[in-house]
Design an enzyme around this catalytic site. Structure first.
Site: not given
Ligand code: MEV
Length: 420
Positions: A83, A260, A276, A374
């Site tokens: 990513e 995430k 792992d 981005h």
């Molecule tokens: C993207 O890979 C991760 C985010 O969505 C995390 C978040 O929203 O805190 C930017």
């Protein structure tokens, strides 16, 4: 060189980056050669021995996050991830944390938990017998690992718990095992299987599952860092980040996305060092639910000086011996780049990377949003791919963003105009 804050690392050529990393980690000419020419890792022959039905190998980008200071030591952090923006975000977070001294991280010793399910017993009597024979059970478990025994590690405790099931109460025996610098899945499973005949003999029952628990709550790592209010855009931004955290901590839909982002950092280091990652993810998500509700793994508050304080706590079951970290040539080199000397130290680096990542994500989300950054990064990559010199990149990015045309063709066109 021991300073990980390297100015404009992203603008350097691959050769320059490799020279810097090589100098930082004392990589040999052979190791640099492996990084440059091995197409990302293992041969098919090795792959064919690792898994079943192999038909090939699959490589992913390996990058380096800069500026990390953790417990007063500098780190360059290798990250394997597909990513865009993640490595830039980790480096940015580390750079800001560094102003106030970097990350402070502590990690538990590496105790793994093995579980044995015992059926068809008088539970109270079985528990009494297991307690009476615990020394023998532990000795039998330890007879399965000379290595751990020699280091005064290995099985340390045996305990019993009952769970309620659709078939009534069930007895679960747990072995607590100090696995040292290993992740420890194999040795834990071996010990569980080894003691189960003895448990059957002692209790008169029948053992069913004998397996490690990936919910590694005896391997908790906790990182904290202070982020200078002035460097992050003022107290207003601090307040907004705290509010963003409140959203994540109290809404599962946001919490999953927030966590995430943390995992973007942690799993990228896990991948680079051959851990792992499924075990890490599963444990982290269970830990996020430990209050009975799925919440944020991190916590963000404002301190009395108006600065932002972040902390991140999670179970991290990782190893620096055994596993593919000892087989995969790139994972071995990544471990060398990290210069970690224990599994605990690796867990500390991963936790700091998760916190840095989380900081950058919620800072961007609480200010300009993530798309602008981005797009800027994407535009930079396109400008570089078009063949721009480092000093031309900012200009090309600026023009592409102003004209809202971000593509390789546009980058080439602007470069052509600049050069002519
Ligand atoms: C993207 O890979 C991760 C985010 O969505 C995390 C978040 O929203 O805190 C930017």
């Amino acid at each position: 060189m021991s300073d990980s804050s390297i100015s404009k690392f992203f603008e350097k050529s691959r050769k320059e980056r490799l020279d810097i990393v090589g100098g930082f980690a004392d990589l040999t000419a052979e190791e640099l050669e492996v990084l440059q020419n091995s197409d990302g890792g293992i041969s098919f022959e090795k792959a064919d021995k690792m898994i079943e039905n192999a038909i090939g190998t699959f490589s992913l980008p390996l990058g380096i996050a800069t500026s990390f200071k953790i417990n007063d030591k500098d780190y360059l952090v290798p990250m394997v991830i597909e990513e865009p923006s993640v490595i830039a975000a980790a480096s940015k977070g580390a750079k800001i944390a560094r102003i106030m001294g970097g990350f402070k991280v502590a990690s538990d010793e590496s105790y793994s938990i093995g579980q044995i399910q015992i059926l068809d017993v008088d539970i109270n009597l079985a528990i009494k017998k297991i307690q009476e024979n615990s020394i023998e059970i532990i000795a039998l478990a330890n007879s399965k690992s000379n290595t751990l025994s020699k280091m005064n590690k290995g099985a340390k405790e045996v305990s019993c718990k009952t769970i309620d099931t659709d078939f009534g109460k069930m007895l679960i025996v747990e072995l607590l095992i100090d696995v040292g610098d290993a992740m420890g899945a194999n040795v834990t499973n071996t010990m569980c299987e080894a003691v189960s005949p003895l448990l059957e003999k002692i209790t008169g029952g029948r053992t069913l599952l004998r397996i490690l628990s990936n919910y590694s709550t005896r391997r908790i790592a906790k990182a904290t860092a202070v982020f200078d209010k002035n460097a992050i855009g003022g107290e207003n931004v601090v307040d907004n980040i705290v509010l963003a955290y409140q959203f994540a901590n109290n809404d599962v839909y946001r919490a999953v996305t927030h966590n995430k982002g943390i995992m973007n950092g942690i799993i990228a280091v896990a991948n680079a060092t051959g851990q792992d990652s499924r075990a890490i993810e599963a444990a982290a998500n269970a830990y996020a639910s430990r209050s009975g509700k799925y919440r944020s793994l991190s916590k963000w508050i404002k301190d009395s000086n108006g600065n932002l304080v972040g902390s991140l706590e999670l179970p991290l079951s990782v190893g620096i011996v055994g596993g593919i970290a000892n087989v995969h040539p790139i994972a071995k080199i990544c471990m060398k780049i990290l210069k970690v000397s224990s599994a605990q130290e690796l867990a500390c680096v991963m936790t700091a990377t998760g916190l840095a990542q989380n900081y950058s994500a919620i800072r961007a989300l609480s200010t300009e949003g993530i798309q602008k950054g981005h797009m800027r990064l994407h535009a930079r990559n396109l400008a570089a791919a078009a063949g721009a010199k480092p000093e031309q990149i900012d200009k090309i990015v600026q023009i592409m963003i102003e004209q809202k045309q971000i593509s390789l063709d546009k980058a080439k066109e602007i470069l052509f105009n600049l050069d002519s």
